[in-house]
Structure formats: structure tokens, C-alpha cells
Design an enzyme around this catalytic site. Structure first.
Site, PDB file in Angstrom:
ATOM      1  N   HIS A 108      -9.820   1.658  -0.460  1.00  0.00           N
ATOM      2  CA  HIS A 108      -8.359   1.531  -0.394  1.00  0.00           C
ATOM      3  C   HIS A 108      -7.840   1.043  -1.739  1.00  0.00           C
ATOM      4  O   HIS A 108      -8.072  -0.099  -2.120  1.00  0.00           O
ATOM      5  CB  HIS A 108      -7.981   0.565   0.720  1.00  0.00           C
ATOM      6  N   HIS A 150      -3.195   7.547   6.131  1.00  0.00           N
ATOM      7  CA  HIS A 150      -3.346   6.228   5.512  1.00  0.00           C
ATOM      8  C   HIS A 150      -4.766   5.741   5.809  1.00  0.00           C
ATOM      9  O   HIS A 150      -5.434   5.219   4.931  1.00  0.00           O
ATOM     10  CB  HIS A 150      -2.291   5.264   6.044  1.00  0.00           C
ATOM     11  N   CYS A 169       0.803  -1.221   0.000  1.00  0.00           N
ATOM     12  CA  CYS A 169       0.000   0.000   0.000  1.00  0.00           C
ATOM     13  C   CYS A 169       0.836   1.271   0.000  1.00  0.00           C
ATOM     14  O   CYS A 169       0.283   2.372  -0.085  1.00  0.00           O
ATOM     15  CB  CYS A 169      -0.938  -0.005   1.205  1.00  0.00           C
ATOM     16  N   LYS A 218      -9.950   7.673   2.055  1.00  0.00           N
ATOM     17  CA  LYS A 218     -10.357   6.284   1.824  1.00  0.00           C
ATOM     18  C   LYS A 218     -11.799   6.039   2.265  1.00  0.00           C
ATOM     19  O   LYS A 218     -12.402   5.043   1.860  1.00  0.00           O
ATOM     20  CB  LYS A 218      -9.420   5.321   2.550  1.00  0.00           C
ATOM     21  N   GLU A 270      -1.882   4.906  13.746  1.00  0.00           N
ATOM     22  CA  GLU A 270      -1.521   6.107  12.986  1.00  0.00           C
ATOM     23  C   GLU A 270      -1.804   7.357  13.815  1.00  0.00           C
ATOM     24  O   GLU A 270      -1.023   8.325  13.793  1.00  0.00           O
ATOM     25  CB  GLU A 270      -2.278   6.161  11.660  1.00  0.00           C
ATOM     26  N   PHE A 299       1.579  -3.376   3.949  1.00  0.00           N
ATOM     27  CA  PHE A 299       1.877  -4.699   4.475  1.00  0.00           C
ATOM     28  C   PHE A 299       3.368  -4.978   4.268  1.00  0.00           C
ATOM     29  O   PHE A 299       3.947  -4.621   3.242  1.00  0.00           O
ATOM     30  CB  PHE A 299       1.076  -5.767   3.735  1.00  0.00           C
TER      31      PHE A 299
END
Length: 412
Positions: A339, A302, A162, A334, A313, A398
Site C-alpha cells: 500500500h 482499493h 490514501c 496492492k 469495498e 483514512f
């Protein structure tokens, strides 16, 4: 060292097939979510996604080329074409050996992989297409863009889940700063609304299962968040050295001032404790920019709508910004786009650039239930009209890949 300016934007997304449409719908808080239509999702834990609506690749590529390009490549070509046009760059009048392309993707041509695997099982190895490999491999978006627009400068792909799109823009910044190019086309692209990809993310329990309310499913920072919503598309920017941009009288959106990249070195999918990897990425981006934490008004989070990401976050932002964290906006687009995985960094950086241009911060929609662990201002449900001179974009992948981009209002 050369300063780097953003002079063009291109977006194909679930909330708009151009940068202006994307931005208008973000600011109006419109969701791109709906039922999966690309395949029969019966039996899947998650049956919703944020798909592109009305995209026709033949508007951007020859029919023959479309047949030889996976959707992730098609999306990239479309967004890059828009970004080039938007920049006013005349590719016939520049040194094409000084124009490069870096495009990130997390998964690449998975639709092609699935189709050709089915052909192998059903019809045998001789029926696998000779275009299978060049259609599937992750570098082909960058390769196809360079071939279409005949650019001959640095050309490669970034693959960091991502964070791929953000890493592509960050690495393009470095090439321009070093003097290896005058112009870079950079961003991310992804086309993963496929049976295999959806099944894999479902098995991980990473996706939202709020199937009865698609438009309300993605709810970053909300206490009832239960996973991310899959999206697809591409986001691209034209970056130029200040010398090159000003010499041709380019219109400037903003200055790309800094880039921070770190690793969690912790877990396959979970963020590091207290979001320390993300915190270091933000800190490095600010230091690279020569900016103070207090100068930042907006962070495009994010903000995946997963329980762990949003909490950690938030902790990372508090670590870096201290008391100023309560005065800035940490919002997630998002909530509307879903996403886009490797493309997320591209479209979200575009949102930061446009927030500086228009003095508006897009909302985090679907915010209903406050979470005491996510207690920063996320621009809940309604866009905020305020001056933005400095914005950050966070992308966390990830594998523990973290990237932060910093951009500010351009002043000579």
C-alpha cells in the site's frame, strides 16, 4: 467541455523503477515485499514492507538538490521525468503557463521530520536544518517538479491520506476540462517506510504481521488477510486536453472520462457501513463519464488486505453494479506493491490505463482461502487476458475520503 487524454506514464514502485518494469512484474504476479532494510525494525510488530530496490535519486536530480529533497520529493521528480519523456511532450515548444502540476501525498516528508527532530533533541534548536520546513511540507513535490521542469500553470498538492494520488488526478482533470490548462502532470508520491510511520501504523494494528512470509503477506480478499503491507514510490500521468494532444500528434493511452469524490463522514479510519461512501464515488465517476455500470470490465480495487476494507469495498461494488458485479473483475495490485498510501492512486490508475492498452488485468496474488463476504472475481493469482474498454480505480483514505477515477479506450 474539453475531453482529457492520458499521454504519458511514470512509475517508481516496489515492483519496478519504470512504468514498463512495473507493468511487466504486475502482470507476472511478482511481489515487491521483503524485510525492512531502511532501519532496524527489531521490536516492531511488523518487520516487512515493500521498499524501492535500487533507486538512485542522483539519476534524476543534481546531487545538491538531492540533499535538499525528502525521498517523497525524489520519487515524484523521478516519476514525473519518466512521464514527460514517455509522453513525447517537448516542454520547450509549449506554453509553460498552460502546464500545471498536482501531486498528492498522504504524509509528506516524514523521514526529514524524524531526522530533524532527532537533531533538535540531541544537539539543540540551532542544529535544525534551515531546509527542514521546505523539505518536509507536503506541497513540495509539486513545487519541486514545477521548478525542475519550469512549468508555471496551476500548481498544488492534495492531502487526503490514501486517496491523495487519485484526488490529484481528478482535480487535474477538472482544471483541464475548465480550460485552466492544456497539460497537467498529476499523481501521487509517498516515502513512509520510517520508524515513526511504521510504529504508528503498528500501534493502530493496521499492518500485516505475517513477518515470516513477506511475499505472501499482502492478500486482498483472502479470508486470512490480517492488514496492509507498507509500500513506497510514486505514480504520475501526463494529462492533456484532446485538442492539445491531437494537435501535436501525441500517442494516446486512454481517455480520462470521470471522477467521483465523496466523504464517509463516519470514522477516523473505518469505512462507512456497507461501503456507502465508496459506492457513491463509483456512481459519481460513472455519471461524470456518461458510462453505464455494464460498460465496466475492470476495477482496480482499493483492496488493502485489511478485514474491513475488502469486505465493505465488495459490498460497495455490488451496490453500484448489481448483477454485473459478478461479471467484472475487482482485483488488487496492492497484493504485489503493498500500500503506497498517497501514491497508491497514481500507480493504480497507471495500471488501469495499461490494462486497456494491453487487454490484460493484473492478478490479486496470495489468494488461497475464499471469503464468502469477498466473493467477486479478483483475478486470483494469475493475470486475466481479456478486452478492457472501461476501467475504474478506487482510492479510499483514512478520514473517510473516497475517490474513483474512470478511464476508457480512446475513440475520436
Amino acid at each position: 467541455m474539453e475531453r482529457v487524454l492520458v499521454t504519458g506514464l511514470g512509475v517508481v514502485s516496489p515492483v519496478g523503477l519504470s512504468a514498463p518494469e512495473f507493468w511487466k512484474n504486475l502482470c507476472e504476479g511478482k511481489s515487491g515485499a521483503g524485510r525492512v532494510t531502511k532501519f532496524d525494525a527489531t521490536g516492531f510488530d511488523t518487520t516487512i514492507a515493500a521498499e524501492l530496490k535500487g533507486f538512485n535519486p542522483e539519476n534524476h536530480m543534481d546531487r545538491k538538490d538531492v540533499k535538499r529533497a525528502d525521498p517523497f520529493v525524489q520519487y515524484a521528480v523521478a516519476a514525473c521525468g519518466e512521464a514527460i519523456k514517455d509522453s513525447g511532450l517537448d516542454l520547450e515548444s509549449v506554453d509553460k503557463e498552460r502546464v500545471g502540476v498536482v501531486i498528492g501525498t498522504g504524509i509528506g516528508g516524514i523521514a526529514t521530520f524524524e531526522a530533524q527532530h532527532a537533531a533538535l533533541l540531541q544537539k539543540g534548536p540551532s542544529r535544525v536544518s534551515p531546509f527542514f520546513i521546505p523539505m518536509m511540507i507536503g506541497d513540495m513535490a509539486a513545487g519541486q517538479v514545477s521548478m525542475k521542469f519550469l512549468t508555471k500553470g496551476p500548481n498544488f498538492a492534495t492531502v487526503s491520506a490514501c486517496a491523495s494520488g487519485a484526488h490529484a488526478i481528478g482535480e487535474a482533470l477538472r482544471l483541464l476540462q475548465k480550460g485552466d490548462a492544456d497539460v497537467m502532470i498529476a499523481g501521487g508520491t509517498e516515502a513512509t517506510i520510517t520508524p515513526m510511520a511504521m510504529a504508528g501504523f503498528c500501534s493502530m494494528k493496521a499492518l500485516t504481521t505475517r513477518n515470516d512470509e513477506p511475499e505472501k503477506a499482502s492478500r486482498p480478499f483472502d479470508k486470512e488477510r490480517d492488514g496492509f503491507l507498507m509500500g513506497e514510490g510514486a505514480g504520475m500521468v501526463i494529462l492533456e486536453t484532446m485538442t492539445h494532444a491531437l494537435s501535436r500528434g501525441a500517442r494516446v493511452y486512454s481517455e480520462l472520462t470521470g471522477y467521483g469524490a465523496t466523504a464517509d463522514a463516519f470514522h477516523l479510519t473505518a469505512p462507512a457501513p456497507k461501503g456507502e461512501g465508496a459506492a457513491r464515488a463509483m456512481k459519481l465517476a460513472l455519471e461524470d463519464s456518461g458510462l453505464s455500470p455494464e460498460s465496466v470490465q475492470y476495477i482496480n480495487a482499493h483492496g488493502t488486505s485489511t478485514p474491513l476494507n475488502d469486505k465493505l469495498e465488495t459490498m460497495a461494488v455490488k451496490t453500484v453494479f448489481g448483477e454485473h458485479a459478478k461479471r467484472l473483475v475487482l482485483a488488487s495490485t496492492k497484493s504485489m506493491t503493498g500500500h503506497l498510501l498517497g501514491a497508491a492512486g497514481g500507480i493504480e490508475f497507471a495500471a488501469c490505463v495499461l490494462s486497456i492498452r494491453d487487454s490484460i488485468i493484473p492478478p490479486t496474488i496470495n489468494y488461497e482461502f475464499p471469503d464468502e463476504e469477498c466473493d467477486l472475481d479478483c483475478a486470483p493469482n494469475k493475470a486475466k487476458r481479456q478486452t478492457v474498454t472501461v476501467a475504474l480505480s478506487n482510492s479510499l483514505g483514512f478520514g473517510g475520503h473516497n475517490a474513483t477515477l474512470a478511464t476508457k479506450k480512446f475513440e475520436k
